[in-house]
Design a protein around this motif. Structure first.
Motif, PDB file in Angstrom:
ATOM      1  N   VAL A   1      36.811  62.633  41.999  1.00  0.00           N
ATOM      2  CA  VAL A   1      37.449  63.208  40.813  1.00  0.00           C
ATOM      3  C   VAL A   1      36.640  62.862  39.571  1.00  0.00           C
ATOM      4  O   VAL A   1      36.167  61.728  39.420  1.00  0.00           O
ATOM      5  CB  VAL A   1      38.894  62.692  40.663  1.00  0.00           C
ATOM      6  CG1 VAL A   1      39.530  63.227  39.377  1.00  0.00           C
ATOM      7  CG2 VAL A   1      39.726  63.072  41.868  1.00  0.00           C
ATOM      8  N   VAL A   2      36.488  63.834  38.668  1.00  0.00           N
ATOM      9  CA  VAL A   2      35.868  63.584  37.371  1.00  0.00           C
ATOM     10  C   VAL A   2      36.985  63.587  36.326  1.00  0.00           C
ATOM     11  O   VAL A   2      37.712  64.582  36.194  1.00  0.00           O
ATOM     12  CB  VAL A   2      34.820  64.652  37.012  1.00  0.00           C
ATOM     13  CG1 VAL A   2      34.097  64.269  35.725  1.00  0.00           C
ATOM     14  CG2 VAL A   2      33.820  64.825  38.143  1.00  0.00           C
ATOM     15  N   ILE A   3      37.134  62.489  35.620  1.00  0.00           N
ATOM     16  CA  ILE A   3      38.194  62.364  34.627  1.00  0.00           C
ATOM     17  C   ILE A   3      37.966  63.383  33.507  1.00  0.00           C
ATOM     18  O   ILE A   3      36.836  63.606  33.068  1.00  0.00           O
ATOM     19  CB  ILE A   3      38.229  60.938  34.047  1.00  0.00           C
ATOM     20  CG1 ILE A   3      38.363  59.917  35.191  1.00  0.00           C
ATOM     21  CG2 ILE A   3      39.372  60.785  33.044  1.00  0.00           C
ATOM     22  CD1 ILE A   3      39.578  60.100  36.046  1.00  0.00           C
ATOM     23  N   LYS A   4      39.032  63.976  33.025  1.00  0.00           N
ATOM     24  CA  LYS A   4      38.923  65.000  31.982  1.00  0.00           C
ATOM     25  C   LYS A   4      38.223  64.468  30.738  1.00  0.00           C
ATOM     26  O   LYS A   4      37.360  65.137  30.158  1.00  0.00           O
ATOM     27  CB  LYS A   4      40.316  65.529  31.619  1.00  0.00           C
ATOM     28  CG  LYS A   4      40.296  66.610  30.544  1.00  0.00           C
ATOM     29  CD  LYS A   4      41.696  67.051  30.163  1.00  0.00           C
ATOM     30  CE  LYS A   4      41.667  68.014  28.999  1.00  0.00           C
ATOM     31  NZ  LYS A   4      43.024  68.396  28.539  1.00  0.00           N
ATOM     32  N   ASP A   5      38.576  63.268  30.303  1.00  0.00           N
ATOM     33  CA  ASP A   5      37.935  62.695  29.112  1.00  0.00           C
ATOM     34  C   ASP A   5      36.434  62.492  29.324  1.00  0.00           C
ATOM     35  O   ASP A   5      35.636  62.641  28.393  1.00  0.00           O
ATOM     36  CB  ASP A   5      38.586  61.357  28.750  1.00  0.00           C
ATOM     37  CG  ASP A   5      39.983  61.527  28.170  1.00  0.00           C
ATOM     38  OD1 ASP A   5      40.358  62.678  27.856  1.00  0.00           O
ATOM     39  OD2 ASP A   5      40.695  60.520  28.040  1.00  0.00           O
ATOM     40  N   GLN A   6      36.052  62.162  30.550  1.00  0.00           N
ATOM     41  CA  GLN A   6      34.638  61.986  30.858  1.00  0.00           C
ATOM     42  C   GLN A   6      33.896  63.318  30.747  1.00  0.00           C
ATOM     43  O   GLN A   6      32.776  63.378  30.233  1.00  0.00           O
ATOM     44  CB  GLN A   6      34.478  61.415  32.266  1.00  0.00           C
ATOM     45  CG  GLN A   6      33.031  61.252  32.710  1.00  0.00           C
ATOM     46  CD  GLN A   6      32.926  60.786  34.150  1.00  0.00           C
ATOM     47  OE1 GLN A   6      33.823  60.122  34.675  1.00  0.00           O
ATOM     48  NE2 GLN A   6      31.824  61.133  34.789  1.00  0.00           N
ATOM     49  N   LEU A   7      34.515  64.393  31.227  1.00  0.00           N
ATOM     50  CA  LEU A   7      33.900  65.718  31.107  1.00  0.00           C
ATOM     51  C   LEU A   7      33.724  66.105  29.643  1.00  0.00           C
ATOM     52  O   LEU A   7      32.685  66.629  29.252  1.00  0.00           O
ATOM     53  CB  LEU A   7      34.766  66.772  31.813  1.00  0.00           C
ATOM     54  CG  LEU A   7      34.655  66.850  33.332  1.00  0.00           C
ATOM     55  CD1 LEU A   7      35.650  67.870  33.873  1.00  0.00           C
ATOM     56  CD2 LEU A   7      33.243  67.207  33.765  1.00  0.00           C
ATOM     57  N   GLU A   8      34.731  65.828  28.841  1.00  0.00           N
ATOM     58  CA  GLU A   8      34.642  66.154  27.422  1.00  0.00           C
ATOM     59  C   GLU A   8      33.491  65.393  26.761  1.00  0.00           C
ATOM     60  O   GLU A   8      32.732  65.963  25.968  1.00  0.00           O
ATOM     61  CB  GLU A   8      35.971  65.818  26.737  1.00  0.00           C
ATOM     62  CG  GLU A   8      36.073  66.301  25.309  1.00  0.00           C
ATOM     63  CD  GLU A   8      37.477  66.138  24.757  1.00  0.00           C
ATOM     64  OE1 GLU A   8      37.643  65.409  23.768  1.00  0.00           O
ATOM     65  OE2 GLU A   8      38.402  66.741  25.336  1.00  0.00           O
ATOM     66  N   GLU A   9      33.332  64.137  27.125  1.00  0.00           N
ATOM     67  CA  GLU A   9      32.245  63.328  26.562  1.00  0.00           C
ATOM     68  C   GLU A   9      30.879  63.856  26.964  1.00  0.00           C
ATOM     69  O   GLU A   9      29.946  63.890  26.169  1.00  0.00           O
ATOM     70  CB  GLU A   9      32.399  61.884  27.042  1.00  0.00           C
ATOM     71  CG  GLU A   9      31.236  60.976  26.673  1.00  0.00           C
ATOM     72  CD  GLU A   9      31.273  59.662  27.416  1.00  0.00           C
ATOM     73  OE1 GLU A   9      30.253  59.290  28.023  1.00  0.00           O
ATOM     74  OE2 GLU A   9      32.340  59.006  27.407  1.00  0.00           O
ATOM     75  N   ARG A  10      30.763  64.306  28.237  1.00  0.00           N
ATOM     76  CA  ARG A  10      29.469  64.723  28.765  1.00  0.00           C
ATOM     77  C   ARG A  10      29.073  66.138  28.347  1.00  0.00           C
ATOM     78  O   ARG A  10      27.887  66.452  28.271  1.00  0.00           O
ATOM     79  CB  ARG A  10      29.502  64.653  30.297  1.00  0.00           C
ATOM     80  CG  ARG A  10      29.662  63.257  30.840  1.00  0.00           C
ATOM     81  CD  ARG A  10      28.388  62.473  30.728  1.00  0.00           C
ATOM     82  NE  ARG A  10      27.344  63.051  31.555  1.00  0.00           N
ATOM     83  CZ  ARG A  10      26.062  62.791  31.417  1.00  0.00           C
ATOM     84  NH1 ARG A  10      25.654  61.974  30.454  1.00  0.00           N
ATOM     85  NH2 ARG A  10      25.164  63.338  32.208  1.00  0.00           N
ATOM     86  N   LEU A  11      30.048  66.993  28.086  1.00  0.00           N
ATOM     87  CA  LEU A  11      29.760  68.405  27.847  1.00  0.00           C
ATOM     88  C   LEU A  11      29.681  68.785  26.375  1.00  0.00           C
ATOM     89  O   LEU A  11      29.241  69.885  26.045  1.00  0.00           O
ATOM     90  CB  LEU A  11      30.822  69.281  28.526  1.00  0.00           C
ATOM     91  CG  LEU A  11      30.948  69.125  30.044  1.00  0.00           C
ATOM     92  CD1 LEU A  11      32.010  70.070  30.590  1.00  0.00           C
ATOM     93  CD2 LEU A  11      29.626  69.368  30.747  1.00  0.00           C
ATOM     94  N   TYR A  12      30.093  67.885  25.505  1.00  0.00           N
ATOM     95  CA  TYR A  12      30.106  68.203  24.077  1.00  0.00           C
ATOM     96  C   TYR A  12      29.410  67.102  23.288  1.00  0.00           C
ATOM     97  O   TYR A  12      29.577  65.920  23.579  1.00  0.00           O
ATOM     98  CB  TYR A  12      31.543  68.381  23.573  1.00  0.00           C
ATOM     99  CG  TYR A  12      32.261  69.541  24.195  1.00  0.00           C
ATOM    100  CD1 TYR A  12      32.196  70.819  23.633  1.00  0.00           C
ATOM    101  CD2 TYR A  12      32.993  69.381  25.368  1.00  0.00           C
ATOM    102  CE1 TYR A  12      32.843  71.891  24.221  1.00  0.00           C
ATOM    103  CE2 TYR A  12      33.644  70.452  25.968  1.00  0.00           C
ATOM    104  CZ  TYR A  12      33.567  71.706  25.385  1.00  0.00           C
ATOM    105  OH  TYR A  12      34.199  72.766  25.986  1.00  0.00           O
TER     106      TYR A  12
END
Length: 226
Positions: free
Chosen positions: A169-180
């Motif tokens: 699982v990729v945590i939603k907050d982690q995705l936000e940090e990595r993609l923006y």
């Protein structure tokens, strides 16, 4: 992939930002050394481009401070107008992975970035794959079987993050940090909308992997066999 560009010259900093964004990277920029150290403590990066001649602290001091942040092993390419052998040796001894003399061509910069990202470590893979879905890290192209998968740069970045972690699982907050980038305003439903678009494109292309939502936690990419 997410990069940190530390450069105090406004024109070069903006040129690097625009070029690297066009090449599909998420980019944060810092003008001062202390700002760069704060960013290294706040966000996770894949590589750093570091000017040595910063107005508030030397680039070598930024390299030294890197070791006490979450980016302790971050690959680093030094950018400098100084061709002195002693300075090049000092930078490499301080932990830099490569050295690029200004002025340089963007094509060479990208080639050197690819080279440091290929070196042994967690970023050494050349291709990420799950079932018939694959992603080439060098060309930054995605495929379902032999067919190219047409995605926006942000969708491509999301797919890369999900493939790197699959089937975890990729945590939603982690995705936000990595993609923006840190300077970007992110709406509350930005990740959900992005996931929805990518999920639809995977289905339409016949991928045998799908994006699962774990409510309140995040997302994972799972193969049809799992």
């Amino acid at each position: 992939m997410k990069l940190l560009v530390v450069e105090d010259h406004p024109a070069l900093r903006d040129l690097l930002l625009r070029h690297l964004q066009r090449s599909g990277f998420v980019v944060d920029v810092a003008e001062h050394g202390r700002e760069a150290v704060a960013m290294l403590a706040l966000s996770r990066y894949d590589a750093m481009l570091l000017d040595l001649g910063l107005p508030d602290m030397g680039g070598l001091s930024v390299l030294a401070a890197r070791s006490s942040t979450r980016n302790a092993d971050l690959p680093c390419i030094i950018l400098t107008a100084c061709d002195a052998l002693e300075q090049r040796i000092a930078g490499l001894d301080a932990g830099a992975d490569d050295y690029l003399l200004k002025p340089f061509e963007m094509a060479e910069l990208e080639a050197r970035l690819r080279a440091v990202l290929r070196r042994p470590g967690p970023r050494a893979e050349r291709r990420l794959q799950l079932g018939n879905l694959s992603f080439c890290l060098e060309s930054r192209e995605a495929y379902v079987g032999p067919q190219p998968l047409l995605l926006s740069k942000r969708e491509m970045a999301l797919l890369e993050e999900l493939l790197r972690c699959a089937p975890r699982v990729v945590i939603k907050d982690q995705l936000e940090e990595r993609l923006y980038a840190l300077s970007e305003a992110v709406t509350p439903n930005a990740i959900e909308a992005l996931v929805s678009r990518l999920r639809r494109k995977l289905v339409d292309a016949g991928a045998d992997s799908s994006i699962e939502t774990l409510r309140g936690l995040g997302y994972r990419l799972a193969s049809g066999a799992s």
